[in-house]
Design an enzyme around this catalytic site. Structure first.
Site, PDB file in Angstrom:
ATOM      1  N   ASN A 208       0.316   0.274 -11.417  1.00 37.04           N
ATOM      2  CA  ASN A 208       0.981   0.294 -10.115  1.00 37.04           C
ATOM      3  C   ASN A 208       1.957  -0.879 -10.031  1.00 37.04           C
ATOM      4  O   ASN A 208       2.060  -1.664 -10.965  1.00 37.04           O
ATOM      5  CB  ASN A 208      -0.048   0.263  -8.979  1.00 37.04           C
ATOM      6  CG  ASN A 208      -0.915  -0.974  -9.047  1.00 37.04           C
ATOM      7  OD1 ASN A 208      -0.432  -2.087  -8.900  1.00 37.04           O
ATOM      8  ND2 ASN A 208      -2.206  -0.784  -9.299  1.00 37.04           N
ATOM      9  N   ASP A 276      -7.318   3.321  -8.369  1.00 30.18           N
ATOM     10  CA  ASP A 276      -8.466   4.038  -7.809  1.00 30.18           C
ATOM     11  C   ASP A 276      -9.168   4.915  -8.842  1.00 30.18           C
ATOM     12  O   ASP A 276     -10.326   5.246  -8.687  1.00 30.18           O
ATOM     13  CB  ASP A 276      -8.005   4.903  -6.627  1.00 30.18           C
ATOM     14  CG  ASP A 276      -7.646   4.036  -5.419  1.00 30.18           C
ATOM     15  OD1 ASP A 276      -8.401   3.086  -5.142  1.00 30.18           O
ATOM     16  OD2 ASP A 276      -6.604   4.291  -4.783  1.00 30.18           O
ATOM     17  N   PRO A 304     -14.985   2.050  -9.938  1.00 29.20           N
ATOM     18  CA  PRO A 304     -15.854   1.355  -8.995  1.00 29.20           C
ATOM     19  C   PRO A 304     -14.989   0.622  -7.978  1.00 29.20           C
ATOM     20  O   PRO A 304     -13.914   0.141  -8.322  1.00 29.20           O
ATOM     21  CB  PRO A 304     -16.611   0.356  -9.874  1.00 29.20           C
ATOM     22  CG  PRO A 304     -15.767   0.172 -11.084  1.00 29.20           C
ATOM     23  CD  PRO A 304     -15.050   1.482 -11.287  1.00 29.20           C
ATOM     24  N   ASP A 305     -15.448   0.557  -6.734  1.00 24.19           N
ATOM     25  CA  ASP A 305     -14.732  -0.221  -5.727  1.00 24.19           C
ATOM     26  C   ASP A 305     -15.301  -1.644  -5.780  1.00 24.19           C
ATOM     27  O   ASP A 305     -16.438  -1.885  -5.385  1.00 24.19           O
ATOM     28  CB  ASP A 305     -14.912   0.406  -4.340  1.00 24.19           C
ATOM     29  CG  ASP A 305     -13.986  -0.250  -3.336  1.00 24.19           C
ATOM     30  OD1 ASP A 305     -13.944  -1.497  -3.286  1.00 24.19           O
ATOM     31  OD2 ASP A 305     -13.295   0.488  -2.607  1.00 24.19           O
ATOM     32  N   ILE A 306     -14.496  -2.554  -6.287  1.00 22.77           N
ATOM     33  CA  ILE A 306     -14.992  -3.918  -6.538  1.00 22.77           C
ATOM     34  C   ILE A 306     -15.307  -4.606  -5.212  1.00 22.77           C
ATOM     35  O   ILE A 306     -16.365  -5.214  -5.049  1.00 22.77           O
ATOM     36  CB  ILE A 306     -13.951  -4.714  -7.357  1.00 22.77           C
ATOM     37  CG1 ILE A 306     -13.597  -3.939  -8.628  1.00 22.77           C
ATOM     38  CG2 ILE A 306     -14.472  -6.098  -7.712  1.00 22.77           C
ATOM     39  CD1 ILE A 306     -12.357  -4.418  -9.337  1.00 22.77           C
ATOM     40  N   LYS A 338     -11.035   0.545   7.176  1.00 21.42           N
ATOM     41  CA  LYS A 338     -11.321   0.122   5.797  1.00 21.42           C
ATOM     42  C   LYS A 338     -12.292  -1.059   5.792  1.00 21.42           C
ATOM     43  O   LYS A 338     -13.180  -1.155   4.955  1.00 21.42           O
ATOM     44  CB  LYS A 338      -9.999  -0.267   5.102  1.00 21.42           C
ATOM     45  CG  LYS A 338     -10.018  -0.158   3.610  1.00 21.42           C
ATOM     46  CD  LYS A 338      -8.628  -0.336   3.013  1.00 21.42           C
ATOM     47  CE  LYS A 338      -7.920   0.986   2.812  1.00 21.42           C
ATOM     48  NZ  LYS A 338      -6.622   0.849   2.160  1.00 21.42           N
TER      49      LYS A 338
HETATM   50  N1  CTP Z   1     -10.284  -2.617  -4.071  1.00 21.43           N
HETATM   51  C1  CTP Z   1     -11.228  -2.937  -5.013  1.00 21.43           C
HETATM   52  N2  CTP Z   1     -11.595  -2.009  -5.940  1.00 21.43           N
HETATM   53  C2  CTP Z   1     -11.050  -0.780  -5.932  1.00 21.43           C
HETATM   54  C3  CTP Z   1     -10.078  -0.426  -4.970  1.00 21.43           C
HETATM   55  C4  CTP Z   1      -9.711  -1.389  -4.040  1.00 21.43           C
HETATM   56  O1  CTP Z   1     -11.710  -4.078  -5.018  1.00 21.43           O
HETATM   57  N3  CTP Z   1     -11.428   0.098  -6.854  1.00 21.43           N
HETATM   58  C5  CTP Z   1      -9.946  -3.616  -3.040  1.00 21.43           C
HETATM   59  C6  CTP Z   1      -8.531  -4.157  -3.101  1.00 21.43           C
HETATM   60  O2  CTP Z   1      -8.464  -5.319  -3.904  1.00 21.43           O
HETATM   61  C7  CTP Z   1      -8.259  -4.468  -1.635  1.00 21.43           C
HETATM   62  C8  CTP Z   1      -9.071  -3.428  -0.907  1.00 21.43           C
HETATM   63  O3  CTP Z   1     -10.061  -2.973  -1.809  1.00 21.43           O
HETATM   64  O4  CTP Z   1      -8.776  -5.722  -1.274  1.00 21.43           O
HETATM   65  C9  CTP Z   1      -8.317  -2.257  -0.378  1.00 21.43           C
HETATM   66  O5  CTP Z   1      -7.478  -1.736  -1.376  1.00 21.43           O
HETATM   67  P1  CTP Z   1      -6.583  -0.478  -1.041  1.00 21.43           P
HETATM   68  O6  CTP Z   1      -5.859  -0.057  -2.272  1.00 21.43           O
HETATM   69  O7  CTP Z   1      -5.777  -0.730   0.196  1.00 21.43           O
HETATM   70  O8  CTP Z   1      -7.694   0.546  -0.611  1.00 21.43           O
HETATM   71  P2  CTP Z   1      -8.355   1.756  -1.318  1.00 21.43           P
HETATM   72  O9  CTP Z   1      -9.814   1.543  -1.352  1.00 21.43           O
HETATM   73  O10 CTP Z   1      -7.719   2.043  -2.619  1.00 21.43           O
HETATM   74  O11 CTP Z   1      -8.085   2.881  -0.258  1.00 21.43           O
HETATM   75  P3  CTP Z   1      -6.824   3.896  -0.127  1.00 21.43           P
HETATM   76  O12 CTP Z   1      -6.088   3.863  -1.441  1.00 21.43           O
HETATM   77  O13 CTP Z   1      -7.464   5.170   0.183  1.00 21.43           O
HETATM   78  O14 CTP Z   1      -6.010   3.350   1.021  1.00 21.43           O
END
Ligand code: CTP
Length: 399
Positions: A208, A276, A304-306, A338
């Site tokens: 990205n 993602d 994984p969502d960190i 969020k």
């Molecule tokens: N983040 C993370 N791990 C992921 C995705 C996101 O730690 N796999 C963290 C980012 O570093 C940021 C926050 O989550 O602090 C939100 O990231 P964002 O890209 O805005 O959100 P997403 O969870 O990807 O949601 P969406 O793309 O649906 O808006």
């Protein structure tokens, strides 16, 4: 930032030693007092007279100089400083330090000291990459020695690669960060930054547009307030700040593992633009175009969502977890949702619509969302956003 600080500068014997004279000037410009120590080999590259003239101090050279010992013993000399800087740190000096040798003044001072030590390695690329130097660098890092550089580039020996001594401003900044004390002294903060790269095959990846600028500025601002910062970064455009521990990763899964390894911490700031999804079954072989065949279908699997993982930890959760919300529509509403969904304490919401120029730009317009509500900050440089956030973190941890 270095006003009133005393730096003992040990100059090793390598071609980069010529930069040590500039380093003395720049450190003094920042208000530091510099006591130079030259190894015997360093004297082949710089003269004690020039080091002494620029430092406006006596230069120390020999362990068995009776006059020196009578004036100030080597133990005292090594402890009178706030920071020991070794620049350039040659492969030989690093090996001596890693193995605890004390056979000349420089190595004895390094053994006798109880003050923090920072080294700026400089050597030929093969020497830097030699397993012995890799072992020594790891040993020194484990012993608590801070490393600045080396940089990558053309070398005096005509080769190219890592091994060049870090530039003087970078060493000065790292020294300032190492000596920084402020409201976050004694606190540890983990910061994620940059994009992640998710491999499709060995030569292609999904990425990205994140430059890493905001996360880098946040790490720098936290370090400037005295925090110990572990900076977990994907492949970013901007170089990592000086004076922080850098953990380089490529993928979201590697980033999560590096963050988990860095805990416990007093706070964690998730500024990375994490992909993602990753590609299922990305293999070690390049996907080939087959004449007449359909384009390959990529199967994407959620990463994984960190942020959510760390915010949801039942044991060892950092007391303050801060996330970002990169949004293009209904910024505040989406960011509030969020914050709840991810279970973090604060969210910095920013509008990353193409027209704003924020993604990859120098400025940011954020809204800080906490349990108490939403607070819109004016459009500021990323450095100013970082400074504000670092101060807010310091206040929150103090309260
Ligand atoms: N983040 C993370 N791990 C992921 C995705 C996101 O730690 N796999 C963290 C980012 O570093 C940021 C926050 O989550 O602090 C939100 O990231 P964002 O890209 O805005 O959100 P997403 O969870 O990807 O949601 P969406 O793309 O649906 O808006």
């Amino acid at each position: 930032m270095l006003a009133g600080k005393r730096i003992l500068l040990i100059v090793g014997g390598g071609i980069a030693a010529f930069k040590s004279l500039e380093l003395i000037r720049r450190l003094r410009e920042q208000g530091a007092a510099v006591t130079p120590v030259l190894t015997r080999a360093a004297e082949e590259f710089v003269t004690p007279l020039s080091a002494s003239a620029l430092a406006a101090e006596k230069v120390y050279r020999d362990l068995f100089d009776l006059t020196d010992e009578a004036e100030m013993g080597h133990i005292e000399l090594s402890r009178a400083a706030d920071l020991l800087v070794v620049a350039p740190a040659t492969a030989d000096l690093m090996a001596k330090m890693a193995n605890g040798h004390a056979d000349d003044l420089a190595s004895t001072l390094l053994m006798a000291t109880d003050t923090p030590v920072m080294i700026a390695p400089a050597m030929n690329v093969r020497m830097w990459e030699h397993p012995a130097t890799r072992r020594n660098a790891a040993r020194l890092a484990a012993d608590g020695v801070a490393l600045v550089g080396p940089a990558e580039g053309d070398m005096a020996c005509g080769e190219y690669g890592p091994g060049r001594m870090a530039e003087v401003p970078e060493i000065v900044a790292a020294a300032a960060a190492a000596l920084a004390s402020g409201p976050l002294t004694g606190r540890k903060v983990v910061v994620t930054s940059g994009p992640t790269h998710e491999p499709i095959d060995p030569v292609r990846y999904i990425a990205n547009r994140s430059s890493g600028a905001q996360g880098t500025a946040i790490a720098r601002a936290l370090a400037a307030l005295g925090a110990e910062v572990v900076f977990v970064t994907g492949p970013a455009d901007v170089p990592p700040p000086a004076g922080v521990t850098v953990k380089r990763v490529e993928t979201a899964r590697e980033m999560l593992a590096a963050v988990e390894a860095a805990l416990p911490a007093d706070a964690a700031v998730f500024a990375a633009a994490v992909a993602d999804w990753h590609v299922a079954g990305a293999t070690g072989s390049k996907i080939k175009k087959k004449p007449g065949a359909a384009a390959p279908a990529l199967e994407l699997v959620e990463n994984p969502d960190i942020l959510a993982t760390v915010a949801g930890m039942t044991r060892g959760r950092p007391p303050l977890v801060v996330g970002f919300a990169a949004e293009t529509d209904d910024v505040t509403a989406n960011a509030r949702a969020k914050r709840t969904r991810k279970g973090c304490d604060w969210i910095l919401a920013n509008d990353v619509s193409p027209g704003t120029g924020i993604m990859g730009g120098d400025e940011n317009a954020v809204t800080l969302i906490t349990e108490a509500g939403a607070e819109s900050w004016p459009r500021l440089s990323k450095t100013e956003v970082a400074a504000r956030l670092a101060h807010r973190i310091a206040e929150a941890l103090a309260g």
